[in-house]
Design an enzyme around this catalytic site. Structure first.
Site, PDB file in Angstrom:
ATOM      1  N   TYR A  53       0.859  -1.184   0.000  1.00  0.00           N
ATOM      2  CA  TYR A  53       0.000   0.000   0.000  1.00  0.00           C
ATOM      3  C   TYR A  53       0.895   1.234   0.000  1.00  0.00           C
ATOM      4  O   TYR A  53       1.265   1.796   1.033  1.00  0.00           O
ATOM      5  CB  TYR A  53      -0.967  -0.009   1.199  1.00  0.00           C
ATOM      6  CG  TYR A  53      -1.951  -1.166   1.154  1.00  0.00           C
ATOM      7  CD1 TYR A  53      -2.190  -1.861  -0.034  1.00  0.00           C
ATOM      8  CD2 TYR A  53      -2.653  -1.568   2.277  1.00  0.00           C
ATOM      9  CE1 TYR A  53      -3.076  -2.921  -0.089  1.00  0.00           C
ATOM     10  CE2 TYR A  53      -3.547  -2.630   2.229  1.00  0.00           C
ATOM     11  CZ  TYR A  53      -3.743  -3.303   1.041  1.00  0.00           C
ATOM     12  OH  TYR A  53      -4.623  -4.362   0.992  1.00  0.00           O
ATOM     13  N   HIS A 128      -0.349 -12.381   0.343  1.00  0.00           N
ATOM     14  CA  HIS A 128      -1.274 -11.457  -0.304  1.00  0.00           C
ATOM     15  C   HIS A 128      -2.061 -12.066  -1.484  1.00  0.00           C
ATOM     16  O   HIS A 128      -3.269 -11.910  -1.570  1.00  0.00           O
ATOM     17  CB  HIS A 128      -0.495 -10.217  -0.778  1.00  0.00           C
ATOM     18  CG  HIS A 128      -1.320  -8.974  -0.861  1.00  0.00           C
ATOM     19  ND1 HIS A 128      -0.803  -7.729  -0.612  1.00  0.00           N
ATOM     20  CD2 HIS A 128      -2.616  -8.763  -1.169  1.00  0.00           C
ATOM     21  CE1 HIS A 128      -1.754  -6.813  -0.772  1.00  0.00           C
ATOM     22  NE2 HIS A 128      -2.868  -7.424  -1.110  1.00  0.00           N
ATOM     23  N   GLY A 211     -17.541  -2.380  -1.649  1.00  0.00           N
ATOM     24  CA  GLY A 211     -17.504  -2.320  -3.115  1.00  0.00           C
ATOM     25  C   GLY A 211     -16.259  -1.660  -3.670  1.00  0.00           C
ATOM     26  O   GLY A 211     -16.101  -1.557  -4.886  1.00  0.00           O
ATOM     27  N   GLY A 212     -15.369  -1.189  -2.780  1.00  0.00           N
ATOM     28  CA  GLY A 212     -14.114  -0.588  -3.247  1.00  0.00           C
ATOM     29  C   GLY A 212     -14.123   0.921  -3.126  1.00  0.00           C
ATOM     30  O   GLY A 212     -15.185   1.555  -3.044  1.00  0.00           O
TER      31      GLY A 212
HETATM   32  N1  NAP Z   1      -6.209  -8.614   0.061  1.00  0.00           N
HETATM   33  C1  NAP Z   1      -6.394  -7.870  -1.011  1.00  0.00           C
HETATM   34  O1  NAP Z   1      -6.030  -8.252  -2.142  1.00  0.00           O
HETATM   35  C2  NAP Z   1      -7.062  -6.544  -0.841  1.00  0.00           C
HETATM   36  C3  NAP Z   1      -7.502  -5.818  -1.963  1.00  0.00           C
HETATM   37  C4  NAP Z   1      -8.142  -4.599  -1.746  1.00  0.00           C
HETATM   38  C5  NAP Z   1      -8.320  -4.122  -0.461  1.00  0.00           C
HETATM   39  N2  NAP Z   1      -7.860  -4.836   0.611  1.00  0.00           N
HETATM   40  C6  NAP Z   1      -8.052  -4.361   2.006  1.00  0.00           C
HETATM   41  O2  NAP Z   1      -9.429  -4.183   2.246  1.00  0.00           O
HETATM   42  C7  NAP Z   1      -9.650  -2.871   2.736  1.00  0.00           C
HETATM   43  C8  NAP Z   1     -11.013  -2.384   2.330  1.00  0.00           C
HETATM   44  O3  NAP Z   1     -11.134  -2.338   0.924  1.00  0.00           O
HETATM   45  P1  NAP Z   1     -11.140  -0.967   0.101  1.00  0.00           P
HETATM   46  O4  NAP Z   1     -10.555   0.107   0.916  1.00  0.00           O
HETATM   47  O5  NAP Z   1     -10.554  -1.289  -1.222  1.00  0.00           O
HETATM   48  O6  NAP Z   1     -12.691  -0.716  -0.190  1.00  0.00           O
HETATM   49  P2  NAP Z   1     -13.989  -0.468   0.697  1.00  0.00           P
HETATM   50  O7  NAP Z   1     -13.715  -0.752   2.118  1.00  0.00           O
HETATM   51  O8  NAP Z   1     -15.079  -1.211   0.042  1.00  0.00           O
HETATM   52  O9  NAP Z   1     -14.234   1.073   0.467  1.00  0.00           O
HETATM   53  C9  NAP Z   1     -13.367   2.022   1.022  1.00  0.00           C
HETATM   54  C10 NAP Z   1     -13.973   3.396   0.908  1.00  0.00           C
HETATM   55  O10 NAP Z   1     -15.225   3.376   1.562  1.00  0.00           O
HETATM   56  C11 NAP Z   1     -15.494   4.645   2.069  1.00  0.00           C
HETATM   57  N3  NAP Z   1     -16.281   4.419   3.298  1.00  0.00           N
HETATM   58  C12 NAP Z   1     -15.909   3.633   4.335  1.00  0.00           C
HETATM   59  N4  NAP Z   1     -16.872   3.611   5.270  1.00  0.00           N
HETATM   60  C13 NAP Z   1     -17.861   4.414   4.812  1.00  0.00           C
HETATM   61  C14 NAP Z   1     -19.124   4.811   5.332  1.00  0.00           C
HETATM   62  N5  NAP Z   1     -19.560   4.337   6.494  1.00  0.00           N
HETATM   63  N6  NAP Z   1     -19.887   5.638   4.590  1.00  0.00           N
HETATM   64  C15 NAP Z   1     -19.447   6.105   3.389  1.00  0.00           C
HETATM   65  N7  NAP Z   1     -18.263   5.759   2.842  1.00  0.00           N
HETATM   66  C16 NAP Z   1     -17.482   4.933   3.551  1.00  0.00           C
HETATM   67  C17 NAP Z   1     -14.163   5.278   2.395  1.00  0.00           C
HETATM   68  O11 NAP Z   1     -14.232   6.626   2.020  1.00  0.00           O
HETATM   69  P3  NAP Z   1     -13.215   7.758   2.523  1.00  0.00           P
HETATM   70  O12 NAP Z   1     -11.910   7.407   1.857  1.00  0.00           O
HETATM   71  O13 NAP Z   1     -13.821   9.016   2.045  1.00  0.00           O
HETATM   72  O14 NAP Z   1     -13.101   7.631   4.014  1.00  0.00           O
HETATM   73  C18 NAP Z   1     -13.164   4.449   1.623  1.00  0.00           C
HETATM   74  O15 NAP Z   1     -12.403   5.148   0.693  1.00  0.00           O
HETATM   75  C19 NAP Z   1      -8.505  -2.062   2.136  1.00  0.00           C
HETATM   76  O16 NAP Z   1      -8.327  -0.839   2.781  1.00  0.00           O
HETATM   77  C20 NAP Z   1      -7.383  -3.026   2.301  1.00  0.00           C
HETATM   78  O17 NAP Z   1      -6.917  -2.994   3.656  1.00  0.00           O
HETATM   79  C21 NAP Z   1      -7.245  -6.038   0.423  1.00  0.00           C
END
Ligand code: NAP
Length: 285
Positions: A53, A128, A211-212
């Protein structure tokens, strides 16, 4: 906050995903620290990160360093918060990602993560993503060695299918504690892995649970049932989404990403939102 288990650790049912604070579009450090502190204040005790990251190769481990700094400033140590990092993914700096899963590479990557997190042993280390050029047994074998050497306390995998989950469990001698796969209203094809984890008692950490990064804000616009239940309950569609995931099984621990304090503060409330069977059926439909 409701508690769930990862191996022998009890952690908050909702974790914090660190990725949005370190890749493209990331905020300044002060806002990231405020976001991590808001999560801690709300009772979050598991934070997901990865060495990958970051933006470019000069910036490897940006998120690990950020989390270590935020925890230090908050006076929190490894017993207070489980930091779950990962190795095996890399970024050349053009926005893309590639995998590197050889045993030697993983061991070096883990050593570097240890230094950045400034701990004696990594709380949870996750492989990962499978590398098609490397036998899965070799990659997971490196994780087993790291466990045996005490460099990591718990072992997990990510982006694994049911066959790989079973193989990892075998290679690790029954010590696999977590699987982190994509799972959200838009991406439900990890149901078989989730069910297998529930059967085996392994924690399942949905990634991109909303959803990302680019879609999470409009979850309600994309998934009408979630918007409807949210309006009826007077909560956000994001809370309904996370509560729906939590209701799938008590092994589920979503790790919503955040780059603003308000996002994670809202998300953690999902741990107290109990949906009825009728509401869950509507969301499943
Ligand atoms: N293992 C893998 O291959 C892999 C791949 C992708 C991700 N990940 C992990 O999974 C985590 C989560 O996935 P992600 O960050 O890709 O996507 P996500 O959690 O689906 O979405 C993240 C976004 O959601 C918004 N958000 C969060 N809570 C909210 C709420 N209550 N209301 C409105 N918006 C909200 C945030 O906005 P703001 O930025 O404005 O706060 C953030 O940018 C990552 O951070 C990472 O640690 C792992």
């Amino acid at each position: 906050m409701q508690q769930r288990r990862i191996g022998d650790r009890s952690v908050s049912a909702i974790g914090l995903g660190g990725m949005p604070m370190s890749i493209e579009g990331r905020p300044d450090e002060a806002r990231s620290i405020r976001t991590i502190h808001a999560a801690l204040d709300a009772g979050v005790t598991v934070i997901d990160t990865a060495d990958a990251y970051h933006l470019d190769p000069t910036d490897v481990g940006h998120n690990e360093l950020l989390i270590a700094k935020a925890l230090r400033l908050a006076g929190k140590g490894p017993d207070d918060v489980l930091v779950a990092t990962k190795g095996g993914h890399r970024r050349p700096g053009d926005g893309s990602w590639y995998v590197q899963g050889g045993a030697d590479y993983l061991k070096k990557a883990c050593e570097a993560s240890l230094q950045r997190l400034d701990v004696e042993a990594i709380g949870l280390y996750q492989f990962h993503r499978p590398d098609p050029e490397v036998p899965y047994e070799e990659s997971v074998g490196a994780i087993r060695d790291l466990l045996d050497e005490g460099k990591i306390l718990l072992a997990g995998i990510s982006n694994a299918n049911p066959e790989q989950i079973r193989l990892a469990q075998e290679v690790l001698g029954g010590r696999l504690v977590s699987v982190q796969n994509q799972f959200s209203p838009a991406f439900r094809s990890s149901e078989p892995e989730l069910e297998l984890c529930a059967e085996l008692g392994i924690a399942f950490l949905p990634w991109s649970p909303l959803g990302g990064i680019s879609r999470a804000g409009d979850l309600g616009g994309r998934h009408a049932a979630f918007a409807e239940v949210a309006a009826e309950r007077g909560v956000s569609p994001q809370q309904v989404c996370l509560a729906w995931e939590l209701a799938k099984s008590d092994v589920v621990i979503p790790i919503p990403g955040a780059s603003r304090p308000e996002s994670i503060t809202d998300s953690v409330r999902a741990a107290e939102l109990e949906l009825s069977a009728e509401e869950l059926a509507r969301l499943d439909g």
